[in-house]
Design a protein around this motif. Structure first.
Motif, mmCIF file in Angstrom:
data_model
loop_
_atom_site.group_PDB
_atom_site.id
_atom_site.type_symbol
_atom_site.label_atom_id
_atom_site.label_comp_id
_atom_site.label_asym_id
_atom_site.label_seq_id
_atom_site.Cartn_x
_atom_site.Cartn_y
_atom_site.Cartn_z
ATOM 1 N N PHE A 25 39.454 39.504 49.594
ATOM 2 C CA PHE A 25 40.281 40.671 49.883
ATOM 3 C C PHE A 25 41.763 40.544 49.512
ATOM 4 O O PHE A 25 42.340 41.497 49.012
ATOM 5 C CB PHE A 25 40.134 41.052 51.361
ATOM 6 C CG PHE A 25 38.787 41.617 51.686
ATOM 7 C CD1 PHE A 25 38.558 42.981 51.635
ATOM 8 C CD2 PHE A 25 37.726 40.780 52.003
ATOM 9 C CE1 PHE A 25 37.304 43.508 51.897
ATOM 10 C CE2 PHE A 25 36.457 41.295 52.274
ATOM 11 C CZ PHE A 25 36.253 42.662 52.213
ATOM 12 N N PRO A 26 42.428 39.417 49.743
ATOM 13 C CA PRO A 26 43.866 39.366 49.462
ATOM 14 C C PRO A 26 44.180 39.609 47.988
ATOM 15 O O PRO A 26 43.413 39.231 47.096
ATOM 16 C CB PRO A 26 44.258 37.944 49.880
ATOM 17 C CG PRO A 26 43.202 37.530 50.853
ATOM 18 C CD PRO A 26 41.938 38.167 50.356
ATOM 19 N N LEU A 27 45.339 40.235 47.765
ATOM 20 C CA LEU A 27 45.794 40.516 46.409
ATOM 21 C C LEU A 27 47.227 40.039 46.283
ATOM 22 O O LEU A 27 48.080 40.388 47.107
ATOM 23 C CB LEU A 27 45.721 42.023 46.132
ATOM 24 C CG LEU A 27 46.239 42.504 44.773
ATOM 25 C CD1 LEU A 27 45.358 41.970 43.651
ATOM 26 C CD2 LEU A 27 46.279 44.027 44.728
ATOM 27 N N ARG A 28 47.496 39.228 45.280
ATOM 28 C CA ARG A 28 48.879 38.805 45.055
ATOM 29 C C ARG A 28 49.669 40.005 44.568
ATOM 30 O O ARG A 28 49.301 40.628 43.566
ATOM 31 C CB ARG A 28 48.941 37.678 44.038
ATOM 32 C CG ARG A 28 48.346 36.376 44.554
ATOM 33 C CD ARG A 28 48.819 35.190 43.755
ATOM 34 N NE ARG A 28 48.421 35.274 42.363
ATOM 35 C CZ ARG A 28 49.156 34.841 41.343
ATOM 36 N NH1 ARG A 28 50.348 34.331 41.561
ATOM 37 N NH2 ARG A 28 48.717 34.928 40.109
ATOM 38 N N HIS B 124 46.809 42.405 36.743
ATOM 39 C CA HIS B 124 46.698 41.234 35.880
ATOM 40 C C HIS B 124 45.614 40.315 36.426
ATOM 41 O O HIS B 124 45.359 40.265 37.626
ATOM 42 C CB HIS B 124 48.035 40.492 35.821
ATOM 43 C CG HIS B 124 49.125 41.273 35.169
ATOM 44 N ND1 HIS B 124 49.578 41.013 33.892
ATOM 45 C CD2 HIS B 124 49.859 42.327 35.609
ATOM 46 C CE1 HIS B 124 50.547 41.861 33.584
ATOM 47 N NE2 HIS B 124 50.735 42.665 34.621
ATOM 48 N N TRP B 125 44.988 39.555 35.533
ATOM 49 C CA TRP B 125 43.826 38.729 35.865
ATOM 50 C C TRP B 125 43.966 37.369 35.217
ATOM 51 O O TRP B 125 44.360 37.271 34.039
ATOM 52 C CB TRP B 125 42.567 39.436 35.366
ATOM 53 C CG TRP B 125 41.266 38.740 35.567
ATOM 54 C CD1 TRP B 125 40.738 38.296 36.748
ATOM 55 C CD2 TRP B 125 40.281 38.438 34.563
ATOM 56 N NE1 TRP B 125 39.485 37.751 36.538
ATOM 57 C CE2 TRP B 125 39.182 37.833 35.213
ATOM 58 C CE3 TRP B 125 40.217 38.654 33.184
ATOM 59 C CZ2 TRP B 125 38.047 37.408 34.526
ATOM 60 C CZ3 TRP B 125 39.093 38.231 32.498
ATOM 61 C CH2 TRP B 125 38.014 37.625 33.168
ATOM 62 N N ASP B 126 43.650 36.324 35.978
ATOM 63 C CA ASP B 126 43.669 34.970 35.435
ATOM 64 C C ASP B 126 42.230 34.524 35.173
ATOM 65 O O ASP B 126 41.501 34.177 36.105
ATOM 66 C CB ASP B 126 44.337 34.014 36.424
ATOM 67 C CG ASP B 126 44.489 32.609 35.854
ATOM 68 O OD1 ASP B 126 44.011 32.363 34.726
ATOM 69 O OD2 ASP B 126 45.089 31.757 36.540
ATOM 70 N N PRO B 127 41.788 34.504 33.923
ATOM 71 C CA PRO B 127 40.399 34.129 33.625
ATOM 72 C C PRO B 127 40.101 32.660 33.867
ATOM 73 O O PRO B 127 38.932 32.271 33.885
ATOM 74 C CB PRO B 127 40.250 34.490 32.142
ATOM 75 C CG PRO B 127 41.632 34.389 31.589
ATOM 76 C CD PRO B 127 42.547 34.843 32.698
ATOM 77 N N ASP B 128 41.138 31.848 34.080
ATOM 78 C CA ASP B 128 40.939 30.412 34.271
ATOM 79 C C ASP B 128 40.959 30.016 35.742
ATOM 80 O O ASP B 128 40.838 28.839 36.066
ATOM 81 C CB ASP B 128 42.009 29.630 33.506
ATOM 82 C CG ASP B 128 41.641 28.164 33.309
ATOM 83 O OD1 ASP B 128 40.437 27.850 33.321
ATOM 84 O OD2 ASP B 128 42.563 27.334 33.149
ATOM 85 N N LEU C 233 43.655 38.040 41.033
ATOM 86 C CA LEU C 233 44.247 39.303 40.588
ATOM 87 C C LEU C 233 45.684 39.377 41.070
ATOM 88 O O LEU C 233 46.000 38.949 42.179
ATOM 89 C CB LEU C 233 43.456 40.500 41.133
ATOM 90 C CG LEU C 233 42.010 40.656 40.664
ATOM 91 C CD1 LEU C 233 41.359 41.847 41.361
ATOM 92 C CD2 LEU C 233 41.949 40.830 39.151
ATOM 93 N N TRP C 234 46.543 39.957 40.245
ATOM 94 C CA TRP C 234 47.962 40.049 40.565
ATOM 95 C C TRP C 234 48.473 41.449 40.225
ATOM 96 O O TRP C 234 48.216 41.973 39.144
ATOM 97 C CB TRP C 234 48.752 39.002 39.783
ATOM 98 C CG TRP C 234 50.228 39.172 39.863
ATOM 99 C CD1 TRP C 234 51.031 38.974 40.957
ATOM 100 C CD2 TRP C 234 51.099 39.589 38.808
ATOM 101 N NE1 TRP C 234 52.340 39.239 40.642
ATOM 102 C CE2 TRP C 234 52.403 39.619 39.331
ATOM 103 C CE3 TRP C 234 50.878 39.944 37.471
ATOM 104 C CZ2 TRP C 234 53.506 39.984 38.556
ATOM 105 C CZ3 TRP C 234 51.975 40.316 36.708
ATOM 106 C CH2 TRP C 234 53.264 40.335 37.241
#
Length: 247
Positions: free
Chosen positions: A17-20, A102-106, A113-114
């Motif tokens: 649930f948390p979102l940066r 934004h998404w970090d695939p690594d 998600l940011w």
């Protein structure tokens, strides 16, 4: 409740649930709009291909399409959790457009998600707004991007979208009941029931409260040492080709 700059209420349920928000990313990360469009050029090249390869290596998946399904399911679960959490806890949605997320695939699971800034979407957190924000805003283009790279049936990806929603709803409702938030639990169930009436989710399975039995299979049973998921259409791993399960 008004949306706060850090979406602090999403931290309480934890997990997916948390979102940066309102903080800079550790490095340049692609937006989900760029991911869906298949635009390479980031540090990992094609972010979606990179993510599928990472999942495949972590699971020792026997074929790329199994990893692609699991990667799709993981990102869908994150998107549903953020949006459903906002709707149930705040009663409204922030702007979650693919060009802003934004998404970090690594990153490890759950997907990182940011959101650079929390901006109200101007819509109440109702099923129609959630469907527009997640189903049509994200999961339709995500499914198209996955299918452009891997041989996955539309029904499988629709099943993943439904399974991810049911899982997010079940987790949020259980948290709400355990922490004396019956109004959040009730709102979660109402929102989920409304979403499963959307044409894009109708026919994906049977929803009973927040328990779900899907009509398709995500192929996770093909991962070495795994079994079937709790909401799978199978009660035990099939012995025949998984193609029959992917429709």
């Amino acid at each position: 409740m008004d949306l706060d700059p850090g979406l602090a209420a999403l931290r309480a349920p934890g997990g997916f649930f948390p979102l940066r928000a309102a903080a800079g990313p550790p490095r340049a990360l692609p937006t989900l709009a760029e991911v869906y469009a298949g635009r390479p050029g980031h540090v990992h090249g094609d972010p979606l291909d990179f993510r599928v390869r990472k999942v495949a290596a972590a699971l020792r998946a026997p074929e790329p399409r199994t990893a692609a399904s699991v990667a799709h399911l993981g990102l869908a679960a994150r998107l549903w959790s953020v949006a459903l959490g906002c709707a149930a806890l705040y009663g409204r949605l922030p702007a979650l457009d693919p060009g802003r997320l934004h998404w970090d695939p690594d990153a490890s699971a759950p997907d990182d998600l940011w959101l650079p800034e929390v901006i109200p979407s101007g819509r109440a957190g109702d099923p129609a707004a959630l469907a527009d924000a997640v189903l049509r805003g994200h999961l339709v283009p995500l499914a198209a991007a996955v299918r452009a790279r891997h041989r996955l049936a539309p029904g499988l990806l629709r099943g993943n979208a439904a399974s991810a929603l049911a899982s997010a709803a079940r987790t949020l409702e259980q948290w709400a009941r355990a922490h004396g938030r019956p109004e959040v639990a009730a709102r979660t169930r109402t929102l989920t029931t409304g979403l499963f009436a959307d044409p894009l989710l109708v026919g994906t399975g049977t929803l009973t409260g927040t328990a779900f039995r899907r009509r398709s299979c995500c192929l996770y049973y093909r991962v070495p040492g795994s079994g079937v998921c709790g909401d799978c259409c199978f009660t035990r791993p099939p012995r025949s080709s998984p193609r029959a399960a992917s429709g």
